[in-house]
Write a protein that holds these residues in place. Structure first.
Motif, PDB file in Angstrom:
ATOM      1  N   PHE A  19       0.807  -1.223   0.000  1.00 24.73           N
ATOM      2  CA  PHE A  19       0.000   0.000   0.000  1.00 24.73           C
ATOM      3  C   PHE A  19       0.839   1.272   0.000  1.00 24.73           C
ATOM      4  O   PHE A  19       0.415   2.289  -0.543  1.00 24.73           O
ATOM      5  N   GLU A  20       2.025   1.241   0.551  1.00 27.52           N
ATOM      6  CA  GLU A  20       2.888   2.427   0.483  1.00 27.52           C
ATOM      7  C   GLU A  20       3.311   2.680  -0.963  1.00 27.52           C
ATOM      8  O   GLU A  20       3.289   3.816  -1.432  1.00 27.52           O
ATOM      9  N   MET A  21       3.685   1.633  -1.677  1.00 30.80           N
ATOM     10  CA  MET A  21       4.045   1.760  -3.081  1.00 30.80           C
ATOM     11  C   MET A  21       2.836   2.203  -3.898  1.00 30.80           C
ATOM     12  O   MET A  21       2.944   3.061  -4.776  1.00 30.80           O
ATOM     13  N   LEU A  22       1.657   1.647  -3.594  1.00 30.61           N
ATOM     14  CA  LEU A  22       0.445   2.021  -4.315  1.00 30.61           C
ATOM     15  C   LEU A  22       0.134   3.504  -4.113  1.00 30.61           C
ATOM     16  O   LEU A  22      -0.175   4.215  -5.074  1.00 30.61           O
ATOM     17  N   LYS A  23       0.247   3.990  -2.888  1.00 26.39           N
ATOM     18  CA  LYS A  23      -0.008   5.418  -2.641  1.00 26.39           C
ATOM     19  C   LYS A  23       0.972   6.292  -3.415  1.00 26.39           C
ATOM     20  O   LYS A  23       0.579   7.323  -3.975  1.00 26.39           O
ATOM     21  N   GLU A  24       2.235   5.870  -3.486  1.00 28.21           N
ATOM     22  CA  GLU A  24       3.226   6.641  -4.247  1.00 28.21           C
ATOM     23  C   GLU A  24       2.875   6.657  -5.730  1.00 28.21           C
ATOM     24  O   GLU A  24       2.952   7.695  -6.384  1.00 28.21           O
ATOM     25  N   ARG A  25       2.476   5.523  -6.278  1.00 32.35           N
ATOM     26  CA  ARG A  25       2.095   5.462  -7.690  1.00 32.35           C
ATOM     27  C   ARG A  25       0.849   6.306  -7.956  1.00 32.35           C
ATOM     28  O   ARG A  25       0.733   6.937  -8.998  1.00 32.35           O
ATOM     29  N   LEU A  26      -0.098   6.325  -7.024  1.00 29.96           N
ATOM     30  CA  LEU A  26      -1.286   7.172  -7.183  1.00 29.96           C
ATOM     31  C   LEU A  26      -0.888   8.645  -7.224  1.00 29.96           C
ATOM     32  O   LEU A  26      -1.448   9.422  -7.996  1.00 29.96           O
ATOM     33  N   ARG A  27       0.074   9.029  -6.401  1.00 34.54           N
ATOM     34  CA  ARG A  27       0.534  10.417  -6.399  1.00 34.54           C
ATOM     35  C   ARG A  27       1.170  10.792  -7.734  1.00 34.54           C
ATOM     36  O   ARG A  27       1.147  11.956  -8.137  1.00 34.54           O
TER      37      ARG A  27
END
Length: 95
Positions: free
Chosen positions: A80-88
């Motif tokens: 989820f940390e990687m997913l949040k970064e990709r969303l940003r």
């Protein structure tokens, strides 16, 4: 930052997991596989960035998702940390 996320998965618990992690309502659709849904979305809203999250991360699915315009192809279990970064990193509607 406010974003909308459409979660589509054949496992009902996945949508709930996203709701809990992001504390936002998510909409869940059914009736077709993810690649078919990706094609439908891109036909109707070509500029909409679509991130695919799948348990089936084989090279063929990744290739087909890219061909159909997926901005990302992420395999489960989701970091989820990687997913949040990709969303940003996705372009916003105001860009």
């Amino acid at each position: 930052m406010s974003v909308s996320i459409l979660v589509v998965d054949d496992e009902p618990d996945v949508a709930e997991l996203f709701r809990q992690r992001f504390r936002r309502e998510a909409r869940q659709g059914t009736g077709m596989d993810g690649l078919a849904l990706l094609r439908e979305i891109k036909e109707r809203w070509a500029e909409l960035p679509v991130m695919m999250v799948t348990a089936y991360g084989d090279d063929e699915r990744r290739r087909r998702a890219g061909q159909h315009g997926a901005a990302e192809f992420i395999t489960k279990p989701v970091d989820f940390e990687m997913l949040k970064e990709r969303l940003r990193q996705l372009p916003s509607a105001s860009d």
